[in-house]
Design a protein around this motif. Structure first.
Motif, PDB file in Angstrom:
ATOM      1  N   ALA A  18      10.364  -7.475 -12.136  1.00 45.93           N
ATOM      2  CA  ALA A  18      11.766  -7.837 -11.958  1.00 45.93           C
ATOM      3  C   ALA A  18      12.079  -8.460 -10.608  1.00 45.93           C
ATOM      4  CB  ALA A  18      12.648  -6.601 -12.168  1.00 45.93           C
ATOM      5  N   LEU A  19      11.739  -7.770  -9.540  1.00 45.01           N
ATOM      6  CA  LEU A  19      12.154  -8.246  -8.223  1.00 45.01           C
ATOM      7  C   LEU A  19      11.343  -9.443  -7.734  1.00 45.01           C
ATOM      8  CD1 LEU A  19      12.762  -4.853  -6.368  1.00 45.01           C
ATOM      9  CD2 LEU A  19      14.415  -6.297  -7.558  1.00 45.01           C
ATOM     10  N   LYS A  20      10.065  -9.488  -8.088  1.00 47.10           N
ATOM     11  CA  LYS A  20       9.206 -10.596  -7.655  1.00 47.10           C
ATOM     12  C   LYS A  20       8.338 -11.076  -8.822  1.00 47.10           C
ATOM     13  CE  LYS A  20       8.992  -9.196  -2.871  1.00 47.10           C
ATOM     14  NZ  LYS A  20       8.753 -10.121  -1.803  1.00 47.10           N
ATOM     15  N   PRO A  21       8.965 -11.568  -9.875  1.00 45.16           N
ATOM     16  CA  PRO A  21       8.178 -11.968 -11.053  1.00 45.16           C
ATOM     17  C   PRO A  21       7.199 -13.103 -10.758  1.00 45.16           C
ATOM     18  CG  PRO A  21      10.423 -12.772 -11.231  1.00 45.16           C
ATOM     19  CD  PRO A  21      10.374 -11.868 -10.042  1.00 45.16           C
ATOM     20  N   LEU A  63      14.295   1.664  -2.955  1.00 45.19           N
ATOM     21  CA  LEU A  63      14.018   0.863  -4.144  1.00 45.19           C
ATOM     22  C   LEU A  63      15.294   0.617  -4.934  1.00 45.19           C
ATOM     23  CD1 LEU A  63      12.100  -0.565  -6.075  1.00 45.19           C
ATOM     24  CD2 LEU A  63      11.574   1.669  -7.081  1.00 45.19           C
ATOM     25  N   LYS A  64      16.102   1.648  -5.101  1.00 46.04           N
ATOM     26  CA  LYS A  64      17.380   1.490  -5.811  1.00 46.04           C
ATOM     27  C   LYS A  64      18.280   0.495  -5.079  1.00 46.04           C
ATOM     28  CE  LYS A  64      17.447   6.020  -8.015  1.00 46.04           C
ATOM     29  NZ  LYS A  64      18.143   7.320  -8.087  1.00 46.04           N
ATOM     30  N   LYS A 120       0.810  -1.224   0.000  1.00 50.63           N
ATOM     31  CA  LYS A 120       0.000   0.000   0.000  1.00 50.63           C
ATOM     32  C   LYS A 120       0.844   1.275   0.000  1.00 50.63           C
ATOM     33  CE  LYS A 120      -3.956  -2.047   2.290  1.00 50.63           C
ATOM     34  NZ  LYS A 120      -4.751  -2.093   3.508  1.00 50.63           N
ATOM     35  N   GLN A 121       2.030   1.232   0.567  1.00 48.68           N
ATOM     36  CA  GLN A 121       2.896   2.418   0.643  1.00 48.68           C
ATOM     37  C   GLN A 121       3.806   2.547  -0.583  1.00 48.68           C
ATOM     38  OE1 GLN A 121       2.943   4.866   3.067  1.00 48.68           O
ATOM     39  NE2 GLN A 121       1.076   3.866   3.766  1.00 48.68           N
ATOM     40  N   GLU A 156       7.412   1.463  -8.161  1.00 48.80           N
ATOM     41  CA  GLU A 156       7.886   0.338  -7.348  1.00 48.80           C
ATOM     42  C   GLU A 156       7.069  -0.914  -7.625  1.00 48.80           C
ATOM     43  OE1 GLU A 156       9.034  -0.956  -2.792  1.00 48.80           O
ATOM     44  OE2 GLU A 156       8.076   0.981  -3.119  1.00 48.80           O
ATOM     45  N   LEU A 157       5.750  -0.775  -7.759  1.00 44.61           N
ATOM     46  CA  LEU A 157       4.905  -1.929  -8.065  1.00 44.61           C
ATOM     47  C   LEU A 157       5.308  -2.565  -9.392  1.00 44.61           C
ATOM     48  CD1 LEU A 157       1.394  -0.597  -6.989  1.00 44.61           C
ATOM     49  CD2 LEU A 157       2.826  -2.254  -5.775  1.00 44.61           C
ATOM     50  N   GLU A 158       5.578  -1.737 -10.387  1.00 42.34           N
ATOM     51  CA  GLU A 158       5.995  -2.255 -11.695  1.00 42.34           C
ATOM     52  C   GLU A 158       7.319  -3.011 -11.600  1.00 42.34           C
ATOM     53  OE1 GLU A 158       5.969   1.408 -13.882  1.00 42.34           O
ATOM     54  OE2 GLU A 158       3.959   1.053 -14.647  1.00 42.34           O
ATOM     55  N   ILE A 159       8.259  -2.463 -10.840  1.00 46.91           N
ATOM     56  CA  ILE A 159       9.566  -3.104 -10.703  1.00 46.91           C
ATOM     57  C   ILE A 159       9.450  -4.395  -9.898  1.00 46.91           C
ATOM     58  CG2 ILE A 159      11.865  -2.850  -9.668  1.00 46.91           C
ATOM     59  CD1 ILE A 159      11.750   0.103 -10.610  1.00 46.91           C
TER      60      ILE A 159
END
Length: 109
Positions: A19-22, A74-75, A6-7, A12-15
C-alpha cells in the motif's frame, strides 16, 4: 529493499509493499488504481468490550512499549498518506459488529 527496513515488523513490511510503497513490487503498475482499506480500532476498544484489567486485552493490545510506538507510527503513516494514495481508512470502530458493517459496505461499494 527489505534490508532498508530491518527494524520493521512483518505487518509493516506487508503494508509498505502492498500500500504505502507499491513501487517496491516488481509487478507494480502505476496506472492501476489502488484499492486499500484500513480498519483501525478505537484506542479504548478493549475497555469498551472487556472492561478494565481483563486478561483478554493481552490478545488485542501490544504489551511491549517499543512495539506499541512502532505500531502507532505505522498507523500515522497510513493516515497521513490516505489522501495522496486514495486509501479508505476507518478509524475508531468500537466492536466487531461495526467492523463487519464497514467491511461489507466497502466491499459492496
Amino acid at each position: 529493499w527489505v534490508l532498508d527496513y530491518k527494524q520493521s515488523s512483518v505487518t509493516e513490511l506487508e503494508i509498505l509493499y502492498g500500500a504505502l510503497k507499491p513501487e517496491l513490487s516488481p509487478n507494480y503498475q502505476p496506472n492501476l488504481k489502488q484499492r486499500c482499506f484500513f480498519y483501525l480500532r478505537d484506542e479504548l476498544y478493549c475497555i469498551k468490550n472487556f472492561g478494565v484489567n481483563d486478561p483478554r486485552t493481552n490478545d488485542y493490545e501490544e504489551q511491549d512499549e517499543f512495539k506499541k510506538k512502532k505500531l502507532k507510527q505505522l498507523k500515522e503513516k497510513i493516515k497521513k498518506q490516505k489522501n495522496n494514495k486514495g486509501f479508505v481508512v476507518h478509524e475508531k470502530f468500537t466492536n466487531h459488529r461495526d467492523l463487519n458493517q464497514l467491511v461489507l459496505d466497502d466491499l459492496l461499494s
